[in-house]
Design an enzyme around this catalytic site. Structure first.
Site, PDB file in Angstrom:
ATOM      1  N   GLY A  31      19.788  -7.170   9.336  1.00 30.85           N
ATOM      2  CA  GLY A  31      19.094  -6.076  10.017  1.00 30.85           C
ATOM      3  C   GLY A  31      18.224  -5.228   9.110  1.00 30.85           C
ATOM      4  N   CYS A 240      15.215 -16.825  41.493  1.00 29.89           N
ATOM      5  CA  CYS A 240      13.958 -17.506  41.211  1.00 29.89           C
ATOM      6  C   CYS A 240      13.510 -18.281  42.445  1.00 29.89           C
ATOM      7  CB  CYS A 240      14.126 -18.448  40.025  1.00 29.89           C
ATOM      8  SG  CYS A 240      12.680 -19.503  39.750  1.00 29.89           S
ATOM      9  N   CYS A 243      13.574 -22.343  41.208  1.00 30.52           N
ATOM     10  CA  CYS A 243      14.814 -23.063  40.885  1.00 30.52           C
ATOM     11  C   CYS A 243      16.054 -22.388  41.449  1.00 30.52           C
ATOM     12  CB  CYS A 243      14.949 -23.239  39.376  1.00 30.52           C
ATOM     13  SG  CYS A 243      15.449 -21.723  38.515  1.00 30.52           S
ATOM     14  N   CYS A 265      11.311 -17.653  37.282  1.00 27.19           N
ATOM     15  CA  CYS A 265      11.825 -17.583  35.912  1.00 27.19           C
ATOM     16  C   CYS A 265      10.682 -17.362  34.934  1.00 27.19           C
ATOM     17  CB  CYS A 265      12.520 -18.884  35.524  1.00 27.19           C
ATOM     18  SG  CYS A 265      14.047 -19.213  36.413  1.00 27.19           S
ATOM     19  N   CYS A 271      13.368 -23.208  33.851  1.00 31.14           N
ATOM     20  CA  CYS A 271      13.128 -23.291  35.293  1.00 31.14           C
ATOM     21  C   CYS A 271      12.817 -24.730  35.711  1.00 31.14           C
ATOM     22  CB  CYS A 271      11.972 -22.369  35.667  1.00 31.14           C
ATOM     23  SG  CYS A 271      11.756 -22.149  37.447  1.00 31.14           S
TER      24      CYS A 271
HETATM   25 ZN   LIG Z   1      13.507 -20.685  37.954  1.00 30.48          ZN
END
Ligand SMILES: [Zn+2]
Lengths: 280, 185
Positions: A31, A240, A243, A265, A271
């Site tokens: 970090g 979505c 999908c 998506c 997707c």
């Molecule tokens: Zn999707």
């Protein structure tokens, strides 16, 4: 075919050594932003020159590279970076998250879980999470040195006071391994939990700002929050339209002139795989 | 084979491959990788030779400790890396056996503003079959094991995180790492 006018992966060996040393120190101090001497790359700064330099110093000839840009592999930015490494390093490329060994990304973490055999390289425009609160470099160095992150807590709490919740939805600050506060790059906060305890190596490159930082595998990455306002990895409350996924990050797209819209998506590889094979 | 052989025949490709082994062990403390095909004058191991070839150059002052400070190895380093050989206090990298590298308080541990300005110790002739210590921390799923020359020095080094030096262990063609973030039990 490698373009023989270039060294492997474009950068000269001195530069790669310098970047490799910075990557290793970044992994040793998760970090923390390691300064490095960013080189001119044959593309503008906004195109992810920091990520490109980290990828160039990391690639092996047998790697399979994926370049992800806001969830897609076919944007101008993604295509040009992919072509750059095809030309200068002769690496194979893919659009499949699962098939890649190195993934360079801007603005997203893939939906498909990453593995121990993968390296995720983030393109970072502004690496300093305190930059908008404290423009002075000497002061942000002091803040990180002392882990004096009260200013960031105040900013997030002002969000709550003003909006009733923390309004920050991209580049949402995280604490890495219990020590440094880090900018996760402008990914949606929905992606933040994927950074924590991730089996892959995560590397971050900021070209214009000349910083490299890292999150080793299986490292705790915690999104900053408050007991009375816990962090929520929010997304659009839809499925979505292509999908049917109910748990991937969605983009809202306009479908016609009459104001029709749908949610799909953002991760197009994820997707397409779900749409092809039923549930992925 | 002459005294200066053992470098990279194809530097860009070989250093890329060797760096990934170095990256992997740094990112995953406890993992042991092999680095073959590199060599330098005794007593440097092939793994330590590869680490020098990948990471060390004229911008990174190097300390040679004990038997590693000899004319043949100095000459090899001058030819392949170009690194100035310096005292422990000024070193970005330090190469030697564990015994020769002590006392360890000579090495840079970085500053609160720049913890990256810390030395990297390359412990050569490491015995990977010595009694393993238990490791926890970033890069480790649960816990890992790694043979260490001792535990006390690493526990003390972890206690001052984010300051501290970082360590590679080399023996023959084997390589492992213990960054300062690792907790040793
Ligand atoms: Zn999707």
């Amino acid at each position: 075919m490698t373009d023989q006018a270039y060294n492997f992966a474009y950068l000269d060996e001195d530069t790669k050594r310098m970047i490799r040393r910075a990557i290793l120190k970044g992994l040793a101090v998760p970090g923390y932003q390691v300064p490095f001497a960013s080189r001119e790359m044959p593309m503008p700064y906004g195109w992810g020159t920091g990520g490109v330099q980290v990828t160039a110093a990391t690639l092996r000839p047998d790697d399979v590279l994926k370049v992800l840009d806001q969830g897609a592999d076919d944007t101008t930015n993604a295509v040009s970076i992919r072509k750059f490494f095809q030309r200068t390093a002769s690496v194979a490329t893919t659009e499949s998250t699962g098939g890649a060994t190195v993934i360079q990304t801007r603005h997203r973490i893939p939906e498909t879980p990453l593995t121990e055999d993968q390296i995720l390289v983030y393109q970072v425009p502004i690496p300093e999470p305190m930059r908008f609160l404290e423009p002075r470099e000497t002061e942000t160095r002091r803040i990180h040195a002392l882990a004096d992150y009260g200013l960031m807590q105040v900013r997030l709490y002002e969000d709550i006071a003003r909006h009733g919740e923390i309004a920050t939805s991209y580049a949402y600050p995280v604490e890495v391994a219990g020590r440094y506060v880090m900018d996760p790059s402008p990914i949606p906060k929905f992606d933040n939990p994927k950074m924590s305890d991730c089996p892959a190596i995560q590397l971050f490159g900021a070209g214009r700002e000349q910083r490299i930082y890292a999150v080793p595998p299986y490292t705790q990455v915690v999104s900053l929050d408050f007991d009375d306002h816990p962090f929520v990895a929010s997304k659009a409350e839809h499925e979505c339209a292509i999908c049917g996924s109910g748990d991937s990050y969605l983009d809202e797209v306009i479908t016609d002139d009459a104001g029709g819209r749908m949610f799909v998506c953002s991760d197009t590889d994820y997707c397409a795989r779900r749409a092809e094979g039923g549930a992925a | 084979m002459n005294e200066l052989s053992g470098g990279f025949a194809d530097p860009a490709i070989e250093s890329a491959i060797a760096f990934r082994a170095i990256l992997k062990v740094t990112a995953r403390p406890g993992r042991v990788e092999t680095l073959t095909g590199h060599s330098g004058p005794a007593p440097i191991s092939s793994a330590a030779a590869a680490v020098l070839l990948v990471l060390v150059d004229r911008t990174t002052p190097l300390h040679l400790a004990g038997d590693h400070d000899n004319p043949a190895l100095r000459q090899w380093i001058a030819f392949h890396c170009g690194a100035p050989v310096v005292a422990a206090e000024e070193a970005v990298f330090a190469l030697g056996s564990w015994a020769a590298l002590t006392p360890l308080d000579r090495f840079a541990i970085g500053t609160p503003e720049y913890p990256d300005r810390a030395a990297t110790l390359i412990v050569d002739g490491h015995d990977f079959d010595a009694k393993p210590a238990e490791l926890r921390g970033p890069g480790i799923k649960g816990k890992a094991k790694l043979a260490l020359p001792e535990r006390k020095a690493f526990i003390a080094n972890r206690a001052r995180f984010p300051l501290g030096w970082d360590t590679f262990f080399c023996g023959g063609d084997r390589l492992a790492a213990l960054p300062r973030s690792t907790e040793v039990r």
